[in-house]
Design an enzyme around this catalytic site. Structure first.
Site, PDB file in Angstrom:
ATOM      1  N   THR A 169       0.845  -1.177   0.000  1.00 59.23           N
ATOM      2  CA  THR A 169       0.000   0.000   0.000  1.00 59.23           C
ATOM      3  C   THR A 169       0.883   1.229   0.000  1.00 59.23           C
ATOM      4  O   THR A 169       1.901   1.280   0.683  1.00 59.23           O
ATOM      5  CB  THR A 169      -0.947   0.025   1.217  1.00 59.23           C
ATOM      6  OG1 THR A 169      -1.605   1.283   1.215  1.00 59.23           O
ATOM      7  CG2 THR A 169      -0.214  -0.152   2.535  1.00 59.23           C
ATOM      8  N   GLU A 216      -4.811  -2.495   4.468  1.00 59.53           N
ATOM      9  CA  GLU A 216      -4.474  -2.990   5.807  1.00 59.53           C
ATOM     10  C   GLU A 216      -5.617  -3.766   6.459  1.00 59.53           C
ATOM     11  O   GLU A 216      -5.406  -4.434   7.467  1.00 59.53           O
ATOM     12  CB  GLU A 216      -4.124  -1.812   6.733  1.00 59.53           C
ATOM     13  CG  GLU A 216      -2.727  -1.253   6.544  1.00 59.53           C
ATOM     14  CD  GLU A 216      -2.671  -0.136   5.505  1.00 59.53           C
ATOM     15  OE1 GLU A 216      -3.533  -0.102   4.606  1.00 59.53           O
ATOM     16  OE2 GLU A 216      -1.753   0.698   5.606  1.00 59.53           O
ATOM     17  N   LYS A 264      -6.447  10.255  -3.977  1.00 61.31           N
ATOM     18  CA  LYS A 264      -6.987   8.998  -4.473  1.00 61.31           C
ATOM     19  C   LYS A 264      -7.765   9.231  -5.750  1.00 61.31           C
ATOM     20  O   LYS A 264      -8.872   9.746  -5.729  1.00 61.31           O
ATOM     21  CB  LYS A 264      -7.841   8.324  -3.419  1.00 61.31           C
ATOM     22  CG  LYS A 264      -7.847   6.851  -3.657  1.00 61.31           C
ATOM     23  CD  LYS A 264      -8.117   6.050  -2.435  1.00 61.31           C
ATOM     24  CE  LYS A 264      -7.756   4.616  -2.710  1.00 61.31           C
ATOM     25  NZ  LYS A 264      -8.562   3.710  -1.929  1.00 61.31           N
ATOM     26  N   TRP A 283      -3.847   5.322  -5.538  1.00 60.87           N
ATOM     27  CA  TRP A 283      -3.103   6.357  -4.849  1.00 60.87           C
ATOM     28  C   TRP A 283      -2.168   7.136  -5.745  1.00 60.87           C
ATOM     29  O   TRP A 283      -1.486   6.589  -6.585  1.00 60.87           O
ATOM     30  CB  TRP A 283      -2.241   5.766  -3.734  1.00 60.87           C
ATOM     31  CG  TRP A 283      -3.023   5.196  -2.610  1.00 60.87           C
ATOM     32  CD1 TRP A 283      -3.023   3.886  -2.212  1.00 60.87           C
ATOM     33  CD2 TRP A 283      -3.907   5.891  -1.734  1.00 60.87           C
ATOM     34  NE1 TRP A 283      -3.856   3.753  -1.136  1.00 60.87           N
ATOM     35  CE2 TRP A 283      -4.416   4.949  -0.825  1.00 60.87           C
ATOM     36  CE3 TRP A 283      -4.310   7.216  -1.638  1.00 60.87           C
ATOM     37  CZ2 TRP A 283      -5.310   5.297   0.169  1.00 60.87           C
ATOM     38  CZ3 TRP A 283      -5.206   7.556  -0.653  1.00 60.87           C
ATOM     39  CH2 TRP A 283      -5.694   6.600   0.234  1.00 60.87           C
TER      40      TRP A 283
HETATM   41  P1  ADP Z   1      -9.034   0.289  -0.867  1.00 64.50           P
HETATM   42  O1  ADP Z   1      -8.853   1.166  -2.059  1.00 64.50           O
HETATM   43  O2  ADP Z   1      -9.248  -1.128  -1.189  1.00 64.50           O
HETATM   44  O3  ADP Z   1     -10.090   0.801   0.055  1.00 64.50           O
HETATM   45  P2  ADP Z   1      -6.505   1.382   0.058  1.00 64.50           P
HETATM   46  O4  ADP Z   1      -5.649   0.919   1.171  1.00 64.50           O
HETATM   47  O5  ADP Z   1      -5.888   1.595  -1.271  1.00 64.50           O
HETATM   48  O6  ADP Z   1      -7.645   0.307  -0.031  1.00 64.50           O
HETATM   49  O7  ADP Z   1      -7.248   2.727   0.460  1.00 64.50           O
HETATM   50  C1  ADP Z   1      -7.896   2.897   1.687  1.00 64.50           C
HETATM   51  C2  ADP Z   1      -8.343   4.321   1.862  1.00 64.50           C
HETATM   52  O8  ADP Z   1      -9.227   4.695   0.807  1.00 64.50           O
HETATM   53  C3  ADP Z   1      -9.124   4.577   3.104  1.00 64.50           C
HETATM   54  O9  ADP Z   1      -8.303   4.738   4.232  1.00 64.50           O
HETATM   55  C4  ADP Z   1      -9.883   5.849   2.733  1.00 64.50           C
HETATM   56  O10 ADP Z   1      -9.062   7.001   2.834  1.00 64.50           O
HETATM   57  C5  ADP Z   1     -10.190   5.615   1.277  1.00 64.50           C
HETATM   58  N1  ADP Z   1     -11.524   5.003   1.144  1.00 64.50           N
HETATM   59  C6  ADP Z   1     -11.832   3.695   1.074  1.00 64.50           C
HETATM   60  N2  ADP Z   1     -13.168   3.513   0.980  1.00 64.50           N
HETATM   61  C7  ADP Z   1     -13.723   4.730   0.996  1.00 64.50           C
HETATM   62  C8  ADP Z   1     -15.066   5.213   0.950  1.00 64.50           C
HETATM   63  N3  ADP Z   1     -16.114   4.407   0.825  1.00 64.50           N
HETATM   64  N4  ADP Z   1     -15.250   6.551   1.024  1.00 64.50           N
HETATM   65  C9  ADP Z   1     -14.208   7.407   1.139  1.00 64.50           C
HETATM   66  N5  ADP Z   1     -12.926   7.012   1.192  1.00 64.50           N
HETATM   67  C10 ADP Z   1     -12.677   5.698   1.120  1.00 64.50           C
END
Ligand code: ADP
Length: 546
Positions: free
Chosen positions: A187, A332, A442, A447
């Site tokens: 990540t 995570e 994002k 990312w």
């Molecule tokens: P994933 O993209 O599978 O959720 P990542 O570790 O790449 O996993 O990203 C996690 C982060 O993405 C979270 O900590 C948050 O900041 C953002 N995120 C995930 N789901 C949401 C959501 N439904 N709404 C807003 N932000 C989100």
């Protein structure tokens, strides 16, 4: 001393999911798009026979217990076979995001010490460029058949189909400890180098049970499931495990993931009932439906997560008769943390009040504990108003990072993971993200590191200081906005600033806009006050936001 129960201590293994699925759902189907076959189709029994063949082939290549085996691949049947053949034979399936910039892929492969790489034919040119910089990799397996094998100068290269063809389907699956490592995903959610999250058999099996629950993904044997979230991104939200666990039909979109029309055709053609992905892919699908007037009669539910999603998308799906559930998680957290389904009685609320609730990221599933805290780590009330740093723990939440054990700056002394998200929790347990403390952008569910863009910008001789923040974008959720302070007396144009990034970053990382300012807001210690800067550009309209 407490008395022990008298139950069997069967380890929770991914191997058991495979063996159970093979025995009980032998005829369930897996449909897959690959470059060499637009619609590959076979049964669970055939898939898991090939998993045995692949495990034998890997053993013949001389792999050792715990070796990391990297994949650079789309969602397809061969990737699924690699998932099971590696983890179940005591190897570690390391999924790598092929969209990252070359030097990050190189870093990740070397940090994980990958021994072999499985690569989609589309990524052969990328690996040819990297081959000399990843000396620990013994060889490469191209995921295709002999007829579609590209010409390549890669060392020790094998064709997937040829490699497994003469192998036995029988493999002596080892009796692993349930805490054995199964898979690895990096990540880049924080400011430093990407960090590896190492899943275990136990965490994966528990996550699969939880994900399948009715108020979570609600996967049943009667479903046809299309994971549009990549298998290189937190194991496609665990669907490659939850789906075989319940025996549903699995549809894998291959390289067609971002193609709205192709996704629509797959849903209609295969009778998909349940799908999951980040907001951006759904915008592509919905805009195609709007253009063509096509419908999605089989589709019942879509899970949207991974990034902030406007409720307009959920409403548009609803017009197509599709229920949308918002979900939140992180690499995570395997990744499922919360999912939004309303509680009984809430259907009596006005439509607008229901939408207000449904715009929240949702309620935690059993297994996930969450709390919000203030700057002094004091827990804040669950009143839906107080907001604070979101912390989380549970059996499928990472306890540390691979290769950096004991040095996590995202875990507190009580073992809670600081998510880097800021949230409220209401009295009904609905969590809502209100901000983010981790300094990242994002875009389309992936990312972009603000720090890396800033470091490159300040390396320009005319730049005194630079900050990159996320600006709202209707298609990608967020896009990078570069805010620059020029050196006194120096000239620098918008075009010059952006072309400075040529060849230094992946194209999709390029900031959408540059704003020149006289100064940036600073903290007492001289750091840029990102919170204030973000506030300043809260309503900024990017030139790319049509
Ligand atoms: P994933 O993209 O599978 O959720 P990542 O570790 O790449 O996993 O990203 C996690 C982060 O993405 C979270 O900590 C948050 O900041 C953002 N995120 C995930 N789901 C949401 C959501 N439904 N709404 C807003 N932000 C989100």
């Amino acid at each position: 001393m407490a008395m022990n129960g008298l139950m069997m201590n069967s380890p929770l293994l991914i191997t058991s999911i495979m063996q159970f699925a093979k025995k009980n759902y032998a005829t369930a189907e897996i449909v897959s798009v690959t470059k060499d076959n637009p619609l590959h189709r076979y049964s669970y029994a055939e898939a898991f026979d090939r998993v045995g063949q692949l495990a034998n082939a890997l053993a013949r290549l001389g792999v050792k217990q715990g070796d990391r085996i990297g994949t650079l691949a789309w969602n397809d049947h061969r990737h699924l076979e690699i998932y099971y053949a590696t983890s179940c034979s005591s190897l570690i399936c390391h999924t790598i995001n092929p969209r990252l910039f070359e030097n990050q892929i190189e870093y990740i492969i070397n940090d994980a010490e990958d021994r072999w790489l499985f690569i989609d034919p589309l990524f052969v040119p990328l690996l040819e460029k990297l081959a000399d910089k990843i000396p620990g990799v013994h060889g490469f397996i191209v995921m295709t058949d002999e007829a579609h094998m590209p010409e390549t100068g890669l060392r020790n290269v094998y064709c997937y189909e040829t490699l497994i063809a003469s192998e036995s389907e029988q493999f002596d699956w080892p009796a692993l400890d349930e805490n054995a490592a199964s898979s690895l995903c990096y990540t880049s959610g924080t400011t430093s180098n990407p960090k590896g999250v190492m899943y275990s058999h136990r965490s994966t099996v528990l996550h699969s049970y939880a994900a399948a629950l009715p108020d979570m993904f609600n996967v049943s044997i009667n479903d046809t499931v299309l994971p549009v979230v990549p298998m290189f991104h937190v194991n496609a939200w665990g669907l490659p495990y939850s789906v075989p666990m319940v025996g549903a039909k699995l549809v894998l979109p291959g390289p067609k993931m971002g193609d709205g029309a192709a996704i629509g055709d797959l849903i209609a053609g295969e009778g998909v009932t349940l799908s999951a992905g980040v907001p951006t892919v759904w915008m592509a699908l919905l805009s195609d439906l709007q253009k063509t007037g096509k419908r999605l009669p089989s589709l019942k539910r879509v899970i949207i997560g991974g990034a902030a999603c406007p409720t307009s998308i959920m409403r548009e799906f609803q017009q197509h008769g599709v229920m949308v559930n918002y979900a939140w998680g992180m690499t995570e957290t395997s990744p499922l943390g919360t999912l939004n389904t309303l509680k009984p009685g809430m259907e009596k609320l006005s439509e607008e009040e229901q939408w207000k609730l449904r715009a929240k990221q949702g309620r935690p599933v059993f297994g996930i504990e969450m709390k919000i805290v203030d700057d002094d780590n004091h827990e804040l009330p669950r009143d839906g108003k107080a907001f604070g740093s979101l912390k989380i723990r549970g059996p499928w939440v990472c306890a540390d990072y691979f290769g950096h054990e004991g040095h996590s700056d995202t875990h507190d002394e009580d073992g809670w993971l600081c998510t880097g998200d800021v949230a409220t929790i209401d009295p009904d347990g609905f969590m809502q993200i209100t901000d983010r403390t981790k300094d990242v952008i994002k875009s389309g569910g992936e990312w972009i590191s603000s720090i890396e863009l800033e470091n490159l910008a300040v390396a320009h001789p005319a730049v005194a200081e630079a900050a990159v923040i996320a600006a709202h974008h209707p298609k990608w959720s967020e896009r990078p906005l570069l805010v620059v302070v020029k050196n006194a007396g120096q000239e620098l144009t918008w075009e010059e600033m952006l072309s400075w990034y040529d060849g230094k970053i992946a194209k999709w990382w390029l900031p959408d806009d540059v704003v020149f300012v006289d100064e940036l807001p600073h903290t007492a210690t001289g750091k840029v006050k990102k919170v204030e800067l973000r506030q300043q550009f809260k309503d900024y309209v990017l030139p790319t936001a049509e």
